[in-house]
Motif scaffolding. Structure first.
Motif: not given
Length: 77
Positions: A30-37, A54-58
């Motif tokens: 999930k972290e890798r996906k959030a960073k990729g987005i 960014a992952s927390a903001a998402a």
């Protein structure tokens, strides 16, 4: 302790380790996906100081207060 009791403890420990590996694998994905987005977004230096990752903001987290704790040997009397 009997042999059966030790086997139960070993089975519980093995289950715990396997569950933790699965859980942290999901979290890392999930972290890798959030960073990729979030990667295409441009950020200024001011944004980095006052915003959440960014992952927390998402996921909708908002930084309410920025607190810095400094450890010293001084004592408040």
């Amino acid at each position: 302790m009997t042999r059966d009791e030790l086997l139960v403890i070993a089975a519980a420990a093995a289950a715990f380790v396997i569950i933790n590996i699965i859980m942290w694998s999901i979290i890392a994905a999930k972290e890798r996906k959030a960073k990729g987005i979030a990667a295409p977004q441009t950020e200024t230096a001011e944004d980095n100081v006052s915003s959440v990752p960014a992952s927390a903001a998402a996921e909708g987290f908002v930084l309410v207060d920025n607190t810095v704790i400094v450890h010293t040997k001084d004592r408040i009397i």
